[in-house]
Design a protein around this motif. Structure first.
Motif, PDB file in Angstrom:
ATOM      1  N   ARG A 280      35.038  34.657  43.540  1.00 53.75           N
ATOM      2  CA  ARG A 280      35.257  35.526  42.384  1.00 53.75           C
ATOM      3  C   ARG A 280      36.441  35.008  41.586  1.00 53.75           C
ATOM      4  N   LEU A 281      36.198  34.733  40.324  1.00 47.59           N
ATOM      5  CA  LEU A 281      37.258  34.186  39.485  1.00 47.59           C
ATOM      6  C   LEU A 281      38.371  35.202  39.271  1.00 47.59           C
ATOM      7  N   PRO A 282      39.610  34.748  39.205  1.00 51.01           N
ATOM      8  CA  PRO A 282      40.706  35.655  38.874  1.00 51.01           C
ATOM      9  C   PRO A 282      40.563  36.159  37.439  1.00 51.01           C
ATOM     10  N   GLU A 283      41.258  37.232  37.154  1.00 52.79           N
ATOM     11  CA  GLU A 283      41.254  37.803  35.804  1.00 52.79           C
ATOM     12  C   GLU A 283      42.667  37.761  35.254  1.00 52.79           C
ATOM     13  N   MET A 284      42.772  37.491  33.959  1.00 53.90           N
ATOM     14  CA  MET A 284      44.071  37.526  33.309  1.00 53.90           C
ATOM     15  C   MET A 284      44.001  38.469  32.107  1.00 53.90           C
ATOM     16  N   TYR A 285      45.112  39.171  31.897  1.00 53.19           N
ATOM     17  CA  TYR A 285      45.216  40.143  30.819  1.00 53.19           C
ATOM     18  C   TYR A 285      46.542  39.920  30.096  1.00 53.19           C
ATOM     19  N   ILE A 286      46.526  40.167  28.799  1.00 59.45           N
ATOM     20  CA  ILE A 286      47.759  40.085  28.039  1.00 59.45           C
ATOM     21  C   ILE A 286      47.823  41.295  27.116  1.00 59.45           C
ATOM     22  N   ASP A 287      48.800  42.136  27.355  1.00 57.53           N
ATOM     23  CA  ASP A 287      49.017  43.344  26.541  1.00 57.53           C
ATOM     24  C   ASP A 287      47.735  44.149  26.380  1.00 57.53           C
ATOM     25  N   SER A 288      47.135  44.480  27.522  1.00 53.85           N
ATOM     26  CA  SER A 288      45.938  45.329  27.643  1.00 53.85           C
ATOM     27  C   SER A 288      44.649  44.639  27.216  1.00 53.85           C
ATOM     28  N   GLY A 289      44.723  43.364  26.838  1.00 49.99           N
ATOM     29  CA  GLY A 289      43.529  42.640  26.437  1.00 49.99           C
ATOM     30  C   GLY A 289      43.057  41.685  27.521  1.00 49.99           C
ATOM     31  N   PHE A 290      41.762  41.685  27.793  1.00 48.16           N
ATOM     32  CA  PHE A 290      41.184  40.790  28.789  1.00 48.16           C
ATOM     33  C   PHE A 290      41.028  39.393  28.199  1.00 48.16           C
ATOM     34  N   VAL A 291      41.460  38.388  28.945  1.00 50.15           N
ATOM     35  CA  VAL A 291      41.308  36.998  28.509  1.00 50.15           C
ATOM     36  C   VAL A 291      39.962  36.489  29.015  1.00 50.15           C
ATOM     37  N   PRO A 292      39.038  36.139  28.132  1.00 44.12           N
ATOM     38  CA  PRO A 292      37.701  35.702  28.573  1.00 44.12           C
ATOM     39  C   PRO A 292      37.785  34.510  29.536  1.00 44.12           C
ATOM     40  N   HIS A 293      36.887  34.486  30.503  1.00 43.75           N
ATOM     41  CA  HIS A 293      36.903  33.405  31.489  1.00 43.75           C
ATOM     42  C   HIS A 293      36.730  32.036  30.835  1.00 43.75           C
ATOM     43  N   GLU A 294      35.922  31.981  29.771  1.00 37.91           N
ATOM     44  CA  GLU A 294      35.697  30.687  29.139  1.00 37.91           C
ATOM     45  C   GLU A 294      36.957  30.133  28.487  1.00 37.91           C
TER      46      GLU A 294
ATOM     47  N   ARG B  40      52.571  33.478  42.083  1.00 34.93           N
ATOM     48  CA  ARG B  40      52.704  32.831  40.773  1.00 34.93           C
ATOM     49  C   ARG B  40      52.490  31.329  40.899  1.00 34.93           C
ATOM     50  N   ARG B  41      53.040  30.712  41.940  1.00 34.12           N
ATOM     51  CA  ARG B  41      52.829  29.271  42.140  1.00 34.12           C
ATOM     52  C   ARG B  41      51.344  28.964  42.330  1.00 34.12           C
ATOM     53  N   LEU B  42      50.644  29.806  43.066  1.00 34.12           N
ATOM     54  CA  LEU B  42      49.216  29.603  43.271  1.00 34.12           C
ATOM     55  C   LEU B  42      48.462  29.674  41.947  1.00 34.12           C
ATOM     56  N   VAL B  43      48.822  30.662  41.120  1.00 30.37           N
ATOM     57  CA  VAL B  43      48.149  30.805  39.824  1.00 30.37           C
ATOM     58  C   VAL B  43      48.449  29.598  38.946  1.00 30.37           C
ATOM     59  N   GLU B  44      49.693  29.174  38.901  1.00 30.62           N
ATOM     60  CA  GLU B  44      50.069  28.033  38.063  1.00 30.62           C
ATOM     61  C   GLU B  44      49.383  26.739  38.516  1.00 30.62           C
ATOM     62  N   SER B  45      49.039  26.670  39.802  1.00 34.63           N
ATOM     63  CA  SER B  45      48.368  25.465  40.319  1.00 34.63           C
ATOM     64  C   SER B  45      46.849  25.539  40.190  1.00 34.63           C
ATOM     65  N   GLY B  46      46.339  26.724  39.804  1.00 36.52           N
ATOM     66  CA  GLY B  46      44.895  26.885  39.650  1.00 36.52           C
ATOM     67  C   GLY B  46      44.163  27.261  40.925  1.00 36.52           C
ATOM     68  N   THR B  47      44.864  27.491  42.017  1.00 34.97           N
ATOM     69  CA  THR B  47      44.213  27.766  43.304  1.00 34.97           C
ATOM     70  C   THR B  47      43.260  28.960  43.266  1.00 34.97           C
ATOM     71  N   PRO B  48      43.611  30.106  42.648  1.00 36.05           N
ATOM     72  CA  PRO B  48      42.682  31.243  42.680  1.00 36.05           C
ATOM     73  C   PRO B  48      41.326  30.959  42.041  1.00 36.05           C
ATOM     74  N   TRP B  49      41.227  29.936  41.202  1.00 36.55           N
ATOM     75  CA  TRP B  49      39.950  29.613  40.564  1.00 36.55           C
ATOM     76  C   TRP B  49      39.019  28.846  41.496  1.00 36.55           C
ATOM     77  N   LEU B  50      39.479  28.526  42.707  1.00 34.71           N
ATOM     78  CA  LEU B  50      38.640  27.837  43.676  1.00 34.71           C
ATOM     79  C   LEU B  50      37.769  28.802  44.470  1.00 34.71           C
ATOM     80  N   TYR B  51      38.018  30.110  44.332  1.00 35.29           N
ATOM     81  CA  TYR B  51      37.327  31.088  45.152  1.00 35.29           C
ATOM     82  C   TYR B  51      36.099  31.643  44.430  1.00 35.29           C
TER      83      TYR B  51
END
Length: 309
Positions: free
Chosen positions: A72-86, A59-70
């Motif tokens: 393949r971009l991370p994916e986020m979902y909220i209540d079965s809905g995909f959050v667009p990368h943009e 969670r700390r890594l996600v909050e700091s934005g670290t996974p977006w440095l790799y």
């Protein structure tokens, strides 16, 4: 020790590591009864996967934005809905005039506060045991392997019902999660080929609650979805991307031009004659597979899928 013996020893050690993960089912029984055939659920209820990763660090890594440095971009979902990368990333031009990207951290943090799921790739650098597991699976199956970490929150479904194009091993690290595994299965899906298959919500399904130490294996094409039952849930998905006969055909096509017979004209007579040439095509393809270059192409195909130790 010669190279072949060394490779055999490495394969044996890797298969033994995977066998620990699927214990009490042994390697031979798993391959014969479950692999690419049917799901497998193994209840353990221990902390045996706890060393792979932990929810607080991720969670700390996600909050700091670290996974977006790799890559393949991370994916986020909220209540079965995909959050667009943009919605999560903005692009800008850096000092060298190149297009760069950075996560919208305010948006990411707000989504987490709202109960979003984060699916993060490439985090083995932060979790060495996860890297060791990935390498063991890659060597054991002679395949490309991708691990992802799913951070989920209570009563907020992540992905909508879907299937994957690779074999999936779900290792529950912490928290509890309820899975819905459908009897519906799309046969032999491959990324980039064929159209999507709609989910049949009337198909029979199994309901499985994973606790720490539990394992769920899902053959490719198996429809499934899940929802966390505890405030936080963390699991890793080990995705096995096996070479297919289509890959071998592509390797063959890349070398067939070196064979005189493959550069012959098709027979005169138009489409009907060309269709009748299929027997002759098979014979000529057999000749192409005998070329040393074909064997080398297959080795390159496998070699690029398996990371070096």
């Amino acid at each position: 020790m010669n190279q072949r013996a060394s490779q055999a020893e490495l394969l044996g050690a890797s298969q033994a590591r995977v066998a620990q993960v699927i214990d009490p089912v042994d390697w031979e029984h798993f391959c014969a009864e479950y692999w690419d055939r049917k799901p497998l659920y193994l209840a353990d209820g221990s902390d045996r996967f706890a060393s792979l990763a932990d929810a607080a660090t991720l969670r700390r890594l996600v909050e700091s934005g670290t996974p977006w440095l790799y890559r393949r971009l991370p994916e986020m979902y909220i209540d079965s809905g995909f959050v667009p990368h943009e919605d999560l990333v903005h692009e800008y031009v850096d000092m060298d005039g190149r297009v760069a990207r950075a996560p919208r951290l305010d948006r990411v943090r707000q989504l987490l506060l709202n109960g979003a799921t984060a699916n993060c790739f490439g985090q083995e650098a932060h979790f060495p045991e996860l890297m060791a597991l990935k390498l063991a699976f890659a060597q054991a199956f002679s395949a490309e392997v991708e691990t992802s970490l799913f951070y989920s929150q209570k009563d907020h479904p992540g992905l909508a019902p879907h299937y994957d194009c690779g074999e999936i091993f779900v290792l529950q690290i912490s928290g509890r999660k309820r899975w819905f595994v459908s009897d519906q299965r799309h046969v032999n899906p491959i990324v980039g080929y064929g159209g999507p298959v709609a989910y049949d919500d009337k198909a029979p399904h199994a309901t499985i609650e994973l606790e720490p130490g539990d394992l769920l294996y899902l053959p490719r094409g198996t429809f499934h979805h899940a929802c966390a039952l505890t405030e936080e849930s963390l699991h890793t998905s080990v995705a096995i991307k096996m070479p297919s006969y289509l890959d071998l055909l592509q390797a063959l096509a890349g070398n067939a031009a070196d064979l005189d017979a493959m550069r012959d004209y098709l027979p005169l007579g138009g489409p009907a004659a060309w269709a009748d040439a299929r027997v002759e095509l098979v014979e000529r393809l057999r000749g192409a597979t005998a070329l040393p270059a074909y064997g080398a192409a297959v080795q390159r195909l496998l070699g690029r899928r398996i990371p070096a130790r």
